[in-house]
Motif scaffolding. Sequence first.
Motif, PDB file in Angstrom:
ATOM      1  N   UNK A 308      -5.059  36.489 133.695  1.00 40.50           N
ATOM      2  CA  UNK A 308      -4.725  37.884 134.033  1.00 40.50           C
ATOM      3  C   UNK A 308      -5.563  38.877 133.242  1.00 40.50           C
ATOM      4  N   UNK A 309      -5.774  38.622 131.957  1.00 41.15           N
ATOM      5  CA  UNK A 309      -6.434  39.597 131.084  1.00 41.15           C
ATOM      6  C   UNK A 309      -7.953  39.526 131.173  1.00 41.15           C
ATOM      7  N   UNK A 310      -8.494  38.323 131.350  1.00 37.50           N
ATOM      8  CA  UNK A 310      -9.942  38.121 131.218  1.00 37.50           C
ATOM      9  C   UNK A 310     -10.617  37.773 132.548  1.00 37.50           C
ATOM     10  N   UNK A 311     -10.114  36.742 133.224  1.00 35.14           N
ATOM     11  CA  UNK A 311     -10.859  36.160 134.348  1.00 35.14           C
ATOM     12  C   UNK A 311     -10.637  36.917 135.650  1.00 35.14           C
ATOM     13  N   UNK A 312      -9.378  37.205 135.973  1.00 27.92           N
ATOM     14  CA  UNK A 312      -9.049  37.881 137.239  1.00 27.92           C
ATOM     15  C   UNK A 312      -8.208  39.139 136.972  1.00 27.92           C
ATOM     16  N   UNK A 313      -8.707  40.070 136.167  1.00 28.32           N
ATOM     17  CA  UNK A 313      -7.882  41.207 135.733  1.00 28.32           C
ATOM     18  C   UNK A 313      -7.522  42.176 136.861  1.00 28.32           C
ATOM     19  N   UNK A 314      -8.333  42.234 137.892  1.00 27.34           N
ATOM     20  CA  UNK A 314      -8.065  43.178 138.986  1.00 27.34           C
ATOM     21  C   UNK A 314      -7.875  42.465 140.319  1.00 27.34           C
ATOM     22  N   UNK A 315      -7.618  41.156 140.244  1.00 28.39           N
ATOM     23  CA  UNK A 315      -7.459  40.356 141.462  1.00 28.39           C
ATOM     24  C   UNK A 315      -6.102  39.679 141.465  1.00 28.39           C
ATOM     25  N   UNK A 316      -5.275  39.931 142.479  1.00 23.53           N
ATOM     26  CA  UNK A 316      -3.985  39.229 142.563  1.00 23.53           C
ATOM     27  C   UNK A 316      -4.234  37.734 142.772  1.00 23.53           C
ATOM     28  N   UNK A 317      -3.440  36.910 142.138  1.00 20.35           N
ATOM     29  CA  UNK A 317      -3.584  35.460 142.325  1.00 20.35           C
ATOM     30  C   UNK A 317      -2.227  34.786 142.184  1.00 20.35           C
ATOM     31  N   UNK A 318      -2.140  33.592 142.746  1.00 16.07           N
ATOM     32  CA  UNK A 318      -0.943  32.758 142.580  1.00 16.07           C
ATOM     33  C   UNK A 318      -1.384  31.385 142.107  1.00 16.07           C
ATOM     34  N   UNK A 319      -0.576  30.769 141.247  1.00 12.98           N
ATOM     35  CA  UNK A 319      -0.868  29.400 140.797  1.00 12.98           C
ATOM     36  C   UNK A 319      -0.338  28.434 141.847  1.00 12.98           C
ATOM     37  N   UNK A 320      -1.196  27.530 142.310  1.00 11.23           N
ATOM     38  CA  UNK A 320      -0.757  26.557 143.320  1.00 11.23           C
ATOM     39  C   UNK A 320      -0.328  25.237 142.706  1.00 11.23           C
ATOM     40  N   UNK A 321      -1.010  24.842 141.625  1.00 12.14           N
ATOM     41  CA  UNK A 321      -0.773  23.487 141.097  1.00 12.14           C
ATOM     42  C   UNK A 321      -1.067  23.442 139.610  1.00 12.14           C
ATOM     43  N   UNK A 322      -0.357  22.564 138.904  1.00 10.20           N
ATOM     44  CA  UNK A 322      -0.606  22.325 137.479  1.00 10.20           C
ATOM     45  C   UNK A 322      -0.603  20.819 137.251  1.00 10.20           C
ATOM     46  N   UNK A 323      -1.453  20.346 136.347  1.00 11.11           N
ATOM     47  CA  UNK A 323      -1.453  18.920 136.017  1.00 11.11           C
ATOM     48  C   UNK A 323      -2.034  18.724 134.623  1.00 11.11           C
ATOM     49  N   UNK A 324      -2.092  17.474 134.198  1.00 13.38           N
ATOM     50  CA  UNK A 324      -2.713  17.171 132.903  1.00 13.38           C
ATOM     51  C   UNK A 324      -3.448  15.842 132.986  1.00 13.38           C
ATOM     52  N   UNK A 325      -4.407  15.663 132.109  1.00 14.91           N
ATOM     53  CA  UNK A 325      -5.157  14.413 132.012  1.00 14.91           C
ATOM     54  C   UNK A 325      -5.175  13.971 130.569  1.00 14.91           C
ATOM     55  N   UNK A 326      -5.405  12.688 130.344  1.00 11.58           N
ATOM     56  CA  UNK A 326      -5.399  12.142 128.974  1.00 11.58           C
ATOM     57  C   UNK A 326      -6.810  11.702 128.594  1.00 11.58           C
ATOM     58  N   UNK A 327      -7.370  12.373 127.589  1.00 15.95           N
ATOM     59  CA  UNK A 327      -8.694  12.001 127.071  1.00 15.95           C
ATOM     60  C   UNK A 327      -8.508  11.056 125.870  1.00 15.95           C
ATOM     61  N   UNK A 328      -9.608  10.502 125.401  1.00 13.17           N
ATOM     62  CA  UNK A 328      -9.585   9.679 124.187  1.00 13.17           C
ATOM     63  C   UNK A 328     -10.503  10.294 123.150  1.00 13.17           C
ATOM     64  N   UNK A 329      -9.943  10.645 121.989  1.00 13.72           N
ATOM     65  CA  UNK A 329     -10.736  11.247 120.916  1.00 13.72           C
ATOM     66  C   UNK A 329     -10.520  10.457 119.625  1.00 13.72           C
ATOM     67  N   UNK A 330     -11.372  10.696 118.647  1.00 17.38           N
ATOM     68  CA  UNK A 330     -11.215  10.038 117.353  1.00 17.38           C
ATOM     69  C   UNK A 330     -10.241  10.803 116.476  1.00 17.38           C
ATOM     70  N   UNK A 331      -9.592  10.118 115.578  1.00 13.57           N
ATOM     71  CA  UNK A 331      -8.658  10.796 114.664  1.00 13.57           C
ATOM     72  C   UNK A 331      -9.416  11.744 113.751  1.00 13.57           C
ATOM     73  N   UNK A 332     -10.731  11.539 113.626  1.00 14.74           N
ATOM     74  CA  UNK A 332     -11.555  12.408 112.780  1.00 14.74           C
ATOM     75  C   UNK A 332     -12.356  13.405 113.615  1.00 14.74           C
ATOM     76  N   UNK A 333     -11.916  13.669 114.863  1.00 17.02           N
ATOM     77  CA  UNK A 333     -12.712  14.515 115.751  1.00 17.02           C
ATOM     78  C   UNK A 333     -13.023  15.868 115.129  1.00 17.02           C
ATOM     79  N   UNK A 334     -12.032  16.477 114.475  1.00 14.47           N
ATOM     80  CA  UNK A 334     -12.246  17.822 113.944  1.00 14.47           C
ATOM     81  C   UNK A 334     -13.237  17.822 112.787  1.00 14.47           C
TER      82      UNK A 334
END
Length: 375
Positions: A308-334
């Motif tokens: 709303x604030x950055x990407x589509x500030x002057x464009x009406x939009x609706x969320x159609x779908x939400x999901x998640x995925x599982x990546x693999x990272x190292x415990x020392x990634x940071x």
Amino acid sequence: MNLSYWEIKSWFTNIDYTIIGSGIVGLNCALHLKEQFPKAKILILEKGMLPQGASTKNAGFACFGSLSEIIEDLKTHTEDEVFQLVKKRVDGLQLLRQSLGDQAINYQNYGGYELFLKDDGLLETCLSKREHVNNLLQPIFKKDVFSIKPNSFHFKNIKEKYIFNPFEGQLDTGNMMEALLQKTQSKGIKILNNITVESFSEDAHSVKIKTNALEFSTSKLFIATNGFASQLIKEDVKPARAQVLITKPIKNLHIKGTFHLDKGFYYFRNIDHRILFGGGRHLDFKGEETTAFAQTELIQNKLESILKRVILPETPFEIEQRWSGIMGVGSQLLSGQKNTIVKPLGNHVYCGVKLGGMGIAIGSLIGKELAQLSL
């Protein structure tokens, strides 16, 4: 499981190579094994109806790291290590495109943009180190990677300059995985879905695999489960959930490209006249260290707020779908440990895991490297 003589004989007898995981790494591993050993009997086991993890759930970025990400990596890696990280991703993307063809994966080279929030000093850091990073990557691309562009997409609440990368592209994740699955099955490689590997044990000549359905033996076992690897092996890899949302189609959407925000922790793109937007894992690193496919209010609210604030500030939009995925990272990634784990775990067991959120870029290459371990 009530299996017949025929089922056991055809699917679970005299197996040369078994691969756990039918994502980008697992399928590429199988294809390269078949290339090396055309007569081999190869079986892929997948616990989901479709490939689980991140292979069918990612944002479809054909990228190798934004400028701020590369600058971050230089704090904890040597210049040669960062160069090799980027080169591996570029080589991996090239291998993916050559293997499946740009048309099959709907590859589009719109370029990549890095945006900077108004209250953030990150742009200044990037501008001060841009020339240095361009010089570092010159041998890979033969020209400057990162340049400066004005805010032509009229995003709000950001600095009026982007960092632009002409070498970044996007693809259709569903098309990519469909093409990869079809190619694998066309080679006579068997894929069994909805079967979970619970454990395995190695003896002098083979590996016994225990699943939720039955036990059987294989000559060699390859583990390509990335974010779920810790359920089977003890290596430096842990799950990292990435949450994503997508809007309904937006009329006259003028946004084209792949976009990075906040050191790559947020990312969005256009697809089918929609905006696909993901990230926010850094808002709750510990909470997102999970294999549960779910969304949280904290991260979803933040994604919507940025939309709303950055990407589509002057464009009406609706969320159609939400999901998640599982990546693999190292415990020392940071603290900078971004190298993948591709190695033998015994005489007949091998793994290719910890892709660190760069599965599209390096998955094909890691699959090839994993297959080569059998030589």
